[in-house]
Design a protein around this motif. Structure first.
Motif, PDB file in Angstrom:
ATOM      1  N   ASP A 107       0.800  -1.216   0.000  1.00  0.00           N
ATOM      2  CA  ASP A 107       0.000   0.000   0.000  1.00  0.00           C
ATOM      3  C   ASP A 107       0.837   1.272   0.000  1.00  0.00           C
ATOM      4  O   ASP A 107       0.362   2.330  -0.408  1.00  0.00           O
ATOM      5  CB  ASP A 107      -0.943   0.022   1.204  1.00  0.00           C
ATOM      6  CG  ASP A 107      -2.023  -1.045   1.123  1.00  0.00           C
ATOM      7  OD1 ASP A 107      -2.259  -1.578   0.013  1.00  0.00           O
ATOM      8  OD2 ASP A 107      -2.618  -1.365   2.167  1.00  0.00           O
ATOM      9  N   THR A 135       1.151   2.819  -3.513  1.00  0.00           N
ATOM     10  CA  THR A 135      -0.034   3.586  -3.906  1.00  0.00           C
ATOM     11  C   THR A 135      -0.075   4.912  -3.166  1.00  0.00           C
ATOM     12  O   THR A 135      -0.313   5.971  -3.767  1.00  0.00           O
ATOM     13  CB  THR A 135      -1.314   2.781  -3.606  1.00  0.00           C
ATOM     14  OG1 THR A 135      -1.262   1.561  -4.358  1.00  0.00           O
ATOM     15  CG2 THR A 135      -2.571   3.565  -3.971  1.00  0.00           C
ATOM     16  N   GLN A 142      -0.121   8.781  -4.573  1.00  0.00           N
ATOM     17  CA  GLN A 142      -1.183   9.710  -4.191  1.00  0.00           C
ATOM     18  C   GLN A 142      -0.606  10.979  -3.569  1.00  0.00           C
ATOM     19  O   GLN A 142      -1.057  12.083  -3.873  1.00  0.00           O
ATOM     20  CB  GLN A 142      -2.151   9.046  -3.213  1.00  0.00           C
ATOM     21  CG  GLN A 142      -3.012   7.986  -3.854  1.00  0.00           C
ATOM     22  CD  GLN A 142      -3.837   7.225  -2.847  1.00  0.00           C
ATOM     23  OE1 GLN A 142      -3.386   6.928  -1.736  1.00  0.00           O
ATOM     24  NE2 GLN A 142      -5.062   6.887  -3.232  1.00  0.00           N
TER      25      GLN A 142
END
Length: 151
Positions: free
Chosen positions: A130, A133, A137
């Motif tokens: 994660d 990601t 972002q």
């Protein structure tokens, strides 16, 4: 030949944080190549020390100077090093209490570096799960509500 040691790796991070080009050149080669992974405007290869320093300047601009890399672990080989840093930052203008991945960074980042003659000649950032990601972002040109923001 200058040996790659954990102390030398730590000194390279300290030099980078100093913004003193002469000190930085003790640890980073002029022909440095650095890879930033992800799907965001800062992703890609940086093909010189100047380009890499420009990247670092962008990270500080986009975070209002809050970006930091807290070195947690260092491994060394004959001509390489690997480390884990906890990267922490808040996007410029974000509320201190924000927990949005578009505004707050706080996760581990792996760095793999090749050394030659006592200087880093190539580096690669690595993120897992994660965090990859969240990293994209965070550096994306979007606010948490999806509106486009100035880089």
């Amino acid at each position: 030949m200058t040996e790659v040691t954990p102390e030398r790796v730590r000194a390279a991070y300290a030099a980078l944080g100093s913004a003193d080009r002469a000190r930085i050149l003790e640890y980073y080669s002029e022909d440095l190549r650095w890879l930033v992974p992800g799907n965001h405007p800062l992703a890609g290869w940086y093909e010189s020390l100047d380009a890499f320093l420009e990247l670092m300047g962008q990270t500080h601009k986009l975070t209002g100077g809050t970006f930091r890399m807290d070195l947690e672990a260092v491994l060394v080989g004959e001509d390489c090093s690997a480390d884990v840093c906890r990267n922490v930052a808040l996007r410029a203008g974000a509320a201190e209490a924000s927990g949005s991945p578009y505004e707050r960074m706080d996760y581990p980042v792996f760095h793999f570096m090749r050394w030659r003659d006592g200087r880093i000649v190539e580096g690669r950032d690595g993120l897992f799960g994660d965090s990859a990601t969240a990293f994209s972002q965070f550096w994306a040109p979007f606010a948490p509500d999806g509106t486009r923001r100035d880089r």
